[in-house]
Design a protein around this motif. Structure first.
Motif: not given
Length: 199
Positions: A158-186
């Motif tokens: 059966g269909p997975l509903n919003m599950y894959p889109p939410s996980k695509f978002a998490v993939t993008a969030m991880v890279e965003t966090y990586r950049q933010e943590f570095a830019n914060a000097g940590t």
């Protein structure tokens, strides 16, 4: 692992499945574990299942990661009791199978997925990272994701509903966090682990 002895790790979605196993293994490897989940009775069962000499290193705490106030209160409690969060394992996640994304009256399951898989990550990472940054501690954020964060499979059950889109978002969030943590000097690290399915 020596560097992490007696460090405080928060594990979300720790009542069952992958989260329960991760929390128990971290206790056995020298961490102080704060295990978060909505089901307090399951957390208490997991606590009792540990060897007696390790039970004092496992702190079960009821927390719904979709509730921002509960997340803030929990991380404030960790700050008061332990001095801060050193590691976060963001494992809490949910999916709904069999409800089409285009189906009528499907708002509730869509919201539940988004609140857990996206906003739960946002709340917990924010609180954990700021604890690390404010103490100038080179901590670690681990996010359990799914391979559906890279492609949408055709599944026979059966269909997975919003599950894959939410996980695509998490993939993008991880890279965003990586950049933010570095830019914060940590030197706070963020790592993502991809599973065949979420916990």
């Amino acid at each position: 692992m020596e560097r992490w002895q007696n460090k405080v790790v928060v594990v979300t979605g720790a009542s069952a499945g992958i989260g329960a196993v991760i929390a128990a293994d971290l206790v056995k490897n020298g961490f102080i574990v704060v295990a978060l989940a909505r089901r307090e009775e399951r957390l208490q069962e997991n606590h009792r299942a540990l060897p007696e000499n390790l039970q004092s290193r496992y702190y079960p705490r009821t927390c719904d990661v979709t509730n921002e106030d509960q997340v803030k209160d929990t991380f404030a409690w960790i700050e008061t009791k332990f001095g801060g969060t050193d590691v976060l394992v963001n494992n809490a996640g949910m999916g709904v199978v069999g409800v089409e994304l285009s189906a009528a009256n499907n708002t509730e399951p869509i919201r539940n997925i988004l609140e857990t898989n996206i906003m739960g990550v946002v709340y917990c990472v924010r609180e954990a990272f700021n604890s690390m940054k404010n103490r100038n501690f080179d901590g670690h954020v681990v996010i359990i994701n799914s391979i559906t964060g890279h492609y949408v499979p055709i599944v026979p059950f059966g269909p997975l509903n919003m599950y894959p889109p939410s996980k695509f978002a998490v993939t993008a969030m991880v890279e965003t966090y990586r950049q933010e943590f570095a830019n914060a000097g940590t030197k706070v690290k963020v790592t993502v682990s991809y599973l065949l399915s979420s916990s």
